[in-house]
Each structure stands twice: as C-alpha cells, then as structure tokens.
Design a protein around this motif. Structure first.
Motif, PDB file in Angstrom:
ATOM      1  N   ILE A 168       0.775  -1.096  -0.011  1.00 49.03           N
ATOM      2  CA  ILE A 168       0.017  -0.104  -0.030  1.00 49.03           C
ATOM      3  C   ILE A 168       0.820   1.397  -0.051  1.00 49.03           C
ATOM      4  CG2 ILE A 168      -1.729   1.371   1.221  1.00 49.03           C
ATOM      5  CD1 ILE A 168      -2.715  -1.377   2.222  1.00 49.03           C
ATOM      6  N   ARG A 169       2.131   1.293   0.905  1.00 51.42           N
ATOM      7  CA  ARG A 169       2.933   2.382   1.011  1.00 51.42           C
ATOM      8  C   ARG A 169       3.631   2.649  -0.366  1.00 51.42           C
ATOM      9  NH1 ARG A 169       2.390   4.265   5.983  1.00 51.42           N
ATOM     10  NH2 ARG A 169       1.894   2.847   7.552  1.00 51.42           N
ATOM     11  N   ASP A 170       3.839   1.604  -1.167  1.00 51.16           N
ATOM     12  CA  ASP A 170       4.487   1.715  -2.503  1.00 51.16           C
ATOM     13  C   ASP A 170       3.675   2.262  -3.454  1.00 51.16           C
ATOM     14  OD1 ASP A 170       6.940   0.827  -1.212  1.00 51.16           O
ATOM     15  OD2 ASP A 170       6.591  -1.456  -1.948  1.00 51.16           O
ATOM     16  N   LEU A 228      -9.671  13.596  -0.329  1.00 47.18           N
ATOM     17  CA  LEU A 228      -9.035  13.629   0.956  1.00 47.18           C
ATOM     18  C   LEU A 228      -8.800  12.082   1.151  1.00 47.18           C
ATOM     19  CD1 LEU A 228      -7.933  14.665   3.740  1.00 47.18           C
ATOM     20  CD2 LEU A 228     -10.392  14.229   4.336  1.00 47.18           C
ATOM     21  N   LEU A 229      -7.462  11.676   1.262  1.00 46.22           N
ATOM     22  CA  LEU A 229      -7.207  10.172   1.508  1.00 46.22           C
ATOM     23  C   LEU A 229      -7.038  10.029   3.008  1.00 46.22           C
ATOM     24  CD1 LEU A 229      -6.480   7.425   0.204  1.00 46.22           C
ATOM     25  CD2 LEU A 229      -4.099   8.071   0.117  1.00 46.22           C
ATOM     26  N   GLN A 230      -7.606   8.907   3.346  1.00 44.37           N
ATOM     27  CA  GLN A 230      -7.343   8.460   4.806  1.00 44.37           C
ATOM     28  C   GLN A 230      -6.922   6.903   4.870  1.00 44.37           C
ATOM     29  OE1 GLN A 230     -10.962   9.270   6.839  1.00 44.37           O
ATOM     30  NE2 GLN A 230     -10.482  11.429   6.995  1.00 44.37           N
ATOM     31  N   MET A 231      -6.153   6.594   5.967  1.00 50.45           N
ATOM     32  CA  MET A 231      -5.682   5.144   5.914  1.00 50.45           C
ATOM     33  C   MET A 231      -5.910   4.707   7.247  1.00 50.45           C
ATOM     34  SD  MET A 231      -2.257   4.773   3.725  1.00 50.45           S
ATOM     35  CE  MET A 231      -1.266   5.814   4.878  1.00 50.45           C
ATOM     36  N   ALA A 232      -6.408   3.313   7.450  1.00 56.55           N
ATOM     37  CA  ALA A 232      -6.373   2.763   8.735  1.00 56.55           C
ATOM     38  C   ALA A 232      -5.894   1.215   8.478  1.00 56.55           C
ATOM     39  CB  ALA A 232      -7.672   2.384   9.065  1.00 56.55           C
ATOM     40  N   LEU A 233      -4.395   1.114   9.000  1.00 53.90           N
ATOM     41  CA  LEU A 233      -3.689  -0.201   8.642  1.00 53.90           C
ATOM     42  C   LEU A 233      -3.728  -0.791  10.220  1.00 53.90           C
ATOM     43  CD1 LEU A 233      -1.000   1.171   5.933  1.00 53.90           C
ATOM     44  CD2 LEU A 233      -3.319   0.452   5.500  1.00 53.90           C
ATOM     45  N   ALA A 234      -4.151  -1.846   9.980  1.00 56.60           N
ATOM     46  CA  ALA A 234      -4.051  -2.491  11.365  1.00 56.60           C
ATOM     47  C   ALA A 234      -2.374  -2.863  11.650  1.00 56.60           C
ATOM     48  CB  ALA A 234      -4.638  -4.031  11.104  1.00 56.60           C
ATOM     49  N   PRO A 235      -1.860  -3.174  12.785  1.00 57.21           N
ATOM     50  CA  PRO A 235      -0.484  -3.210  12.943  1.00 57.21           C
ATOM     51  C   PRO A 235      -0.315  -4.855  12.902  1.00 57.21           C
ATOM     52  CG  PRO A 235      -1.876  -2.767  15.064  1.00 57.21           C
ATOM     53  CD  PRO A 235      -2.537  -2.534  13.914  1.00 57.21           C
ATOM     54  N   ASP A 236      -1.351  -5.579  13.329  1.00 58.63           N
ATOM     55  CA  ASP A 236      -1.161  -6.977  13.291  1.00 58.63           C
ATOM     56  C   ASP A 236      -1.419  -7.479  11.890  1.00 58.63           C
ATOM     57  OD1 ASP A 236      -3.732  -6.425  13.430  1.00 58.63           O
ATOM     58  OD2 ASP A 236      -4.163  -8.274  15.004  1.00 58.63           O
ATOM     59  N   LEU A 237      -1.403  -6.947  10.819  1.00 55.03           N
ATOM     60  CA  LEU A 237      -1.757  -7.589   9.370  1.00 55.03           C
ATOM     61  C   LEU A 237      -0.771  -8.827   9.130  1.00 55.03           C
ATOM     62  CD1 LEU A 237      -3.872  -6.807   7.314  1.00 55.03           C
ATOM     63  CD2 LEU A 237      -2.176  -5.868   6.209  1.00 55.03           C
ATOM     64  N   PRO A 238      -1.484  -9.754   9.004  1.00 61.10           N
ATOM     65  CA  PRO A 238      -0.350 -10.898   8.754  1.00 61.10           C
ATOM     66  C   PRO A 238       0.034 -10.960   7.315  1.00 61.10           C
ATOM     67  CG  PRO A 238      -2.782 -11.879   8.474  1.00 61.10           C
ATOM     68  CD  PRO A 238      -2.784 -10.259   9.011  1.00 61.10           C
ATOM     69  N   GLN A 239       1.282 -11.651   7.109  1.00 65.76           N
ATOM     70  CA  GLN A 239       1.930 -11.585   5.578  1.00 65.76           C
ATOM     71  C   GLN A 239       1.073 -12.671   4.990  1.00 65.76           C
ATOM     72  OE1 GLN A 239       6.136 -12.245   6.043  1.00 65.76           O
ATOM     73  NE2 GLN A 239       6.636 -10.234   5.958  1.00 65.76           N
ATOM     74  N   VAL A 240       1.437 -12.433   3.586  1.00 65.19           N
ATOM     75  CA  VAL A 240       0.492 -13.405   2.667  1.00 65.19           C
ATOM     76  C   VAL A 240       1.652 -13.988   1.493  1.00 65.19           C
ATOM     77  CG1 VAL A 240      -1.640 -12.122   2.814  1.00 65.19           C
ATOM     78  CG2 VAL A 240       0.044 -11.306   0.891  1.00 65.19           C
ATOM     79  N   MET A 241       1.373 -14.857   0.777  1.00 66.64           N
ATOM     80  CA  MET A 241       2.270 -15.435  -0.325  1.00 66.64           C
ATOM     81  C   MET A 241       1.579 -14.870  -1.522  1.00 66.64           C
ATOM     82  SD  MET A 241       4.803 -17.266   0.731  1.00 66.64           S
ATOM     83  CE  MET A 241       5.242 -18.210  -0.651  1.00 66.64           C
TER      84      MET A 241
END
Length: 624
Positions: free
Chosen positions: A479-481, A496-509
C-alpha cells in the motif's frame, strides 16, 4: 429360524434363506472375477488345495475326518467358529466337532450354539445365511450352514466369522467345495468300513465252514450273496466317484473360463501392459500399444523410444537411477512419436520382479496415453502467460494515464535539486564560502535525487516483464509503495485520502507487482468515481484488517469511496471483461484484478455503501 428352538435353548439366531448349489462350478452371478492377479492366484491355490483333499484324507478313520475338515475351513476361510455333525459309518452315533478360534476352552459353548442351529433345520439341503452370537464375546457373527448328505443320513457344516462381508460368493463356493470333498471322504471311509466288515464275515464264514462241513453249502451261498451285495455297493460308489470327477472337470473348465475373462479384460482395457528384462529392454508389450501408431519394438529400452531425452536429461537420469536401484515407480511421463510423426505423451508405472532367491528379473507395469492431459496442462500454462501479458499491458496503460502525475512527482525533486545547486554555487562564489549551508544544500540534493530515483524504480518495476514469483509479502508495504504513484492524481481530483492499517496484519504469499497493480486499479477507479461529486464528499479510505477464520488468519484490504457507486443491475457485471461505466474505459481493470486475486487463492468483491459510493474488498489467506 426355528422360533421354538430359539426360545427353548438360548441365543437368538437370525436366518435368511439363500439358494443352494451342489455343483462345484461357481455360477456366473455369484463368483465375481478378481480385480488383480494376486487375488486370482490365491483363489487358484485354494481350489487346487481343495482338489488335493481326498488324497490327504485317504485312509483316515471316519472319526478323524470332521476334525480335518474344520482345520481346512478355519485356515482357508479365517473362521471364528466352525462346526460339523456327520453320521458315524460304524453306527456308534453322530460325529460332532467344533472349533472356536483362539479359545479351545469355549468348545462346549460353541458346540451348544452351533448344535442349536444344526437341530433347527428340517430341510437337509437348505443353505442359509445366519447371524449367531460369538461364544467368547457375544458379538454377532455372520454364518452360513451347508447340508452334508451321507448315504441316507443328513449332516451339517456351520461356518461363522466376525467379518461383515462373510461369506463372500467365492468363500461360499470354497465352503461348498470343501463340504463336497468331506462327503466323498466320509463315503470312502464308510465304504472301507463295509469292506472290512465283509472281509471279517468271510473269515468267520471260513472258520465256520472248517468247523462244520455240513453248513458249508449254506455258508458259501451266504458268502456269495454278501459278495454280490458288496460288489453292488462298490459299483454304486464307483458311479459316485465318476460323478465327482465329472464335477471336478466342470470346476476346472469354469476356472479356465474365469482366467480367459481376466485375459479379455486386460486386452480390452484402455491401458496396456508391458514387461522388461534385467537390462530394462522390453520383452513383452500388449497389442494395445500399436493402436497409438507406436511401433512395439521388443528388445529396446524406454529411452530408446522417447524423444525428450536430450531436452530433459535430469528427468531421465533420475528415472534410470530408480531402475538401477530396482525401485518401483509411478506416473513417469515421457514424450515419444507415433508412426505419422505426431507427438504422444506416455505415463508409465512399474514394479520390480524378483525370483524366489531374490534375483532381479526385470519390471512389469502398465502404461497409458496422457497426451490429452499434457496438452491441456500446456494450454492452461499458455493461458496464464497470456493473462500475465495482458495484465502487464494494463499496467502500461494505467501508467500512461498517470503520466502527468508521475511527471509532476519527478519534477518536484528535480526542481528542488536545481534550486539547491544554484544556492551552492552562490555560497561557494563568496569570498568566505558558507560551507555549512553548502553541506546542507548538498544533503538536500542527495535526498531529492533518491526521491526521484525511487519514483523511476517503481515505474520500471511495474513495467518489467518478469515471471510470477509468489513469496512472503507485506500488504502494508504494498500500500505504501503505490500511494506515491497515485498521490498526485488523487490530489488533482481534490480527494481526501485516509488510511487505517492494522498493526497485526499477517503476511501473505503472493507476487508483489501483481498485488500493486490490483491496489493501483482500485485507487484510480475510486478517484475517478468521485470526479463528478461535490468536493465536500470527495473522501477515500484505505483499510487493512486481519480476519481470523476456521481455516486460519486472512488479510483483508478495502478501498472505500463516496462517488457515484453502482446500481443493482450493474453489480453482477462489474468484474466482466470489457464491461465499463467510464467513458473511454477498456473494462479490463477489474476483470484482471479478480484473475490476479483468484490466482492468489483469494477473493475480490464489491459492496454498495449505505450513503454514497462503493467499497471494493480483496481478501488473501495468511502465509502458512
């Protein structure tokens, strides 16, 4: 079942009448053809062993034969309870024997249960399927009862097992055959008893003749009469033996027929059979091999027929190593050519064969034509390649639409670099250069240069034609890239862009570039949807959350806009190829995005917001 006997004597017994058969020949609707060679060989050995029983039992006393019958039944049919009752040729009473598997101490209990069944039938030729209690545990046993006919006397054989499939048609056939052999043995024993009795009578007659010559004529007449009677009995016994021999011949003919049926099945199957020798060259190949137009060349190896040995040397090296190690193999696929030059793919499976001394003899196996399956797999790979190329073209098109925003993003650091460089020159031209200011300006130049280089790197990555690579991927970084690429476009629309990103988001393959493309499409579509709405409503939210499900954690990303949304009629077609609601749109962005998410074992869907706009979601399973 005889209800009176059951009530009077104890354990309940369920019976189901079945058809009886006195012939050794198995009916076609009863005995099914074995599905494999090992089973057929085992059954042939059992039948041969049965045919040898008269020779084994020859000369035995009639009292020993029931025990020998139970021994054969228990070992050949794996019985838990076996019982036999037969008339004693000597006339001393019925011969009654029982065997309870592993529990000789329960013989009396087994005799009580089986004896009740033996007395419960009034039809000496009735063959019935029974259920009776186990003498040891009381559990139900599947049983069968075979009548035993002996020169006017009626006997019975009862066999029972815990197996729910007992008796199978072939086991019933074996049981009937063994019972028939027992009848022959008992009749032979009865005949020998009669002969011995006749000889004894003759000796008595001779002694009487020597003692009393006056009764000689009468005794001789009696002896002659008895000889005639015994001769008649022997003649009847010989006739019975001839009948038994005829029945055995019919059984052998039936066995040959079964063998022929098995051979017919093998010859008409879609696969074909083969054998190789110690040097792995073919020694036998079934005729079906030639139906593919491939020459059946005896004496050549598999790699002599293959056309992909040079293309895939490692595959063939491992296959030859497996053969040299005398290990079984399954599903080995190789390419060959038919007589007309067309490509044929063969899948082979084989098993090593050894003699009784453990000496390697070669391989036996089966092969099949898998050309259609291989070509289907190749077509699927080509389709995936085409989809990947189409996705790359879409990325190029999208970046073309963002050209102005990208130029603006690059021009900002370049302009700052120019301004900082001019300032450096001015400070250095002074009589006393301000080196601190120069150092600060040069640091800013380096920072802005890295910023411009990062933008160019992202663009080159999105445009690169690289193979798919599923690897651990952090959706937060994805998302940040993407945000720097679409930031100017979103700002140009006043969103107006807003973000709500969970800190415990799991990695995916997943493939990082493809996931960036999906997010890029969703963000641009959201910005485009809000172009015609009042500025106060132009608000976009990116959410990333973790969802714990029964099959494990999932990562969910949602892009919410307050644009024009979509109606109920448009909802089913949002992800169709070439369907678009934007003027000048291609209608491929959402279709390609769904294909990408599907290839990642995820899900992409859209929901209409309660007030305004729509929200697009995609969910991916966490890396395991």
């Amino acid at each position: 079942m005889n209800s009176c006997v059951s009530c009077a004597h104890g354990p309940a017994v369920e019976t189901t009448p079945e058809r009886s058969s006195s012939s050794l020949e198995p009916p076609n609707h009863v005995v099914a053809l074995p599905r494999d060679t090992a089973t057929l060989r085992s059954q042939l050995r059992d039948l041969i062993a049965i045919l040898a029983l008269p020779a084994v039992w020859s000369g035995r006393d009639a009292a020993d034969i029931p025990e020998a019958v139970l021994e054969v039944l228990s070992s050949m049919l794996r019985l838990d309870l076996a019982y036999i009752r037969a008339a004693d040729p000597a006339g001393s009473g019925p011969l009654e024997t029982v065997r309870v598997q592993g529990r000789p101490d329960l013989a009396s209990r087994g005799r009580e249960i089986a004896g009740l069944l033996a007395e419960g039938t009034t039809d000496p030729d009735a063959n019935q399927a029974l259920v009776l209690p186990d003498p040891a545990t009381g559990e139900p046993l599947r049983a069968t009862r075979i009548a035993l006919g002996l020169a006017g006397h009626t006997g019975v054989v009862i066999a029972a097992s815990r197996r729910s499939s007992f008796p199978t048609p072939f086991e019933r056939f074996l049981l009937q055959s063994i019972t028939t052999q027992a009848e022959v043995a008992l009749r032979n024993a009865a005949l020998m008893t009669a002969v011995h009795h006749a000889l004894h009578c003759e000796q008595v007659a001779r002694a009487d003749a020597e003692a009393a010559n006056r009764a000689k004529d009468l005794l001789n007449e009696e002896l002659e009469r008895r000889v005639v009677e015994r001769t008649s009995q022997l003649s009847l016994a010989n006739q019975e033996l001839r009948r038994e021999i005829a029945e055995r011949k019919r059984a052998e003919k039936a066995l040959r027929g079964s063998e022929q049926r098995f051979r017919d099945y093998a010859e008409t199957a879609s696969d074909w059979l083969w054998e190789t020798g110690q040097d792995h060259s073919f020694t036998r190949v079934s005729d079906e091999f030639t139906t593919l137009g491939i020459a059946s060349r005896i004496g050549v190896t598999r790699w002599d027929l293959a056309t992909d040995v040079e293309e895939e040397p490692e595959k063939w090296r491992l296959h030859v190593a497996t053969l040299e190690a005398h290990q079984p193999f399954r599903g080995f696929v190789y390419r060959t050519a038919s007589a007309d030059g067309s490509v044929v793919y063969i899948a082979a499976s084989g098993k090593p064969v050894f003699d009784a001394d453990g000496r390697f003899l070669g391989y036996r196996g089966v092969s099949s034509d898998v050309t259609a399956a291989v070509r289907a797999d190749q077509a699927e790979k080509a389709l995936h390649q085409a989809q990947s190329e189409l996705a790359r073209v879409t990325r190029v098109t999208t970046l073309g639409e963002l050209a102005a925003s990208i130029a603006h993003e690059v021009n900002q650091p370049l302009a700052a670099i120019g301004a900082d460089a001019d300032a450096c020159l001015n400070w250095l031209a002074a009589d006393r250069p301000d080196l601190d200011s120069v150092r600060e300006a040069l640091t800013a130049i380096v920072k802005d240069g890295h910023r411009a280089g990062a933008v160019i790197t992202r663009i080159r990555t999105l445009l690169a034609r690289s193979p798919l690579a599923h690897e651990p991927c952090d959706l937060t970084e994805v998302i940040r890239d993407v945000l720097p690429l679409v930031g100017p476009e979103i700002g140009r629309h006043g969103v107006l862009l807003q973000m709500a990103l969970a800190p415990d988001l799991p990695q995916v393959m997943g493939d990082r570039i493809q996931l960036q493309q999906v997010l890029l499409n969703l963000l641009l579509n959201a910005a485009e949807a809000m172009r015609e709405v009042p500025p106060v409503r132009r608000r976009m939210v990116i959410r990333a959350t973790a969802d714990h499900r029964d099959d494990g954690p999932w990562a969910i990303v949602a892009v919410e806009d307050a644009g024009v949304g979509f109606g109920e009629a448009e909802a089913p077609r949002l992800f169709e190829a070439f369907y678009t609601t934007k003027p000048g749109g291609m209608g491929m962005g959402l279709s390609i995005s769904r294909s990408i998410i599907d290839s990642h074992r995820g899900r992409l869907w859209a929901t209409a917001n309660v007030d305004h706009g729509a929200t697009f979601h995609f969910a991916l399973p966490a890396m395991r």
